[in-house]
Design an enzyme around this catalytic site. Structure first.
Site, short mmCIF file in Angstrom:
data_model
loop_
_atom_site.label_atom_id
_atom_site.label_comp_id
_atom_site.label_asym_id
_atom_site.label_seq_id
_atom_site.Cartn_x
_atom_site.Cartn_y
_atom_site.Cartn_z
N ASN A 46 28.28 -13.42 15.33
CA ASN A 46 28.69 -14.80 15.11
C ASN A 46 27.60 -15.74 15.62
OD1 ASN A 46 29.59 -13.94 17.76
ND2 ASN A 46 30.87 -15.76 17.89
N ILE A 47 27.47 -16.87 14.92
CA ILE A 47 26.46 -17.87 15.25
C ILE A 47 27.16 -19.23 15.24
CG2 ILE A 47 24.25 -18.90 14.57
CD1 ILE A 47 23.80 -16.20 12.96
N GLU A 48 27.34 -19.81 16.42
CA GLU A 48 28.04 -21.08 16.53
C GLU A 48 27.08 -22.26 16.37
OE1 GLU A 48 31.70 -19.62 19.40
OE2 GLU A 48 30.19 -20.95 20.26
N GLU A 59 31.16 -11.19 10.53
CA GLU A 59 31.44 -10.47 9.29
C GLU A 59 30.68 -11.09 8.12
OE1 GLU A 59 33.45 -11.65 11.66
OE2 GLU A 59 35.49 -10.90 11.39
#
Length: 141
Positions: A46-48, A59
């Site tokens: 995940n990349i916020e 995903e």
């Protein structure tokens, strides 16, 4: 059928992605390992983003990496995650990720693996997690 050996490899790949996760706001790190039908594994984390909307789930990162390399057929995905990279519980995909899976996968066949450890893996089909999924076949009715 995806072998136990492959599931463990997927778990270890997904777990390894936790250290690459960029989650300075939620501190909830997620790793994914996507298995193509030809046996290649595509990883994602995940990349916020401070604006939240442009953030990307692990995903989808894995799917977009694979699709950007011309791969369009997939067998399964392993997902792990937790606060500060501590895997405490299963980490199911969000609705947006399920919809992306629907675009590229047969919902009756595509496997979604959620794990707490190498020895604690549960398995679903996409159809089980998205029972009335909308896909390209619905556009041709």
């Amino acid at each position: 059928m995806i072998s136990n050996e492959t599931k463990i490899e997927l778990f270890n790949t997904a777990k390894g992605m936790l250290k690459l996760s960029y989650a300075p706001y939620s501190h909830f790190h997620v790793g994914a390992a996507l298995l193509s039908k030809d046996g290649k594994i595509y990883s994602g984390c995940n990349i916020e983003n401070a604006a939240y909307g442009p953030s990307n789930c692990a995903e989808r990162t894995a799917f977009f990496k694979a699709v950007s390399e011309g791969v369009l057929q997939f067998a399964g995905i392993m997902i792990v995650g937790g606060p500060d990279s501590n895997i405490k519980d299963y980490c199911p995909p969000c609705g947006v990720c399920r919809q992306v899976m629907m675009e590229f996968c047969n919902p009756d066949e595509f496997k979604i693996f959620l794990a707490k450890s190498e020895n604690d893996i549960i398995e679903y089909t996409l159809k089980e997690l998205l029972p009335l999924g909308f896909g390209n076949a619905d556009l041709n009715k």
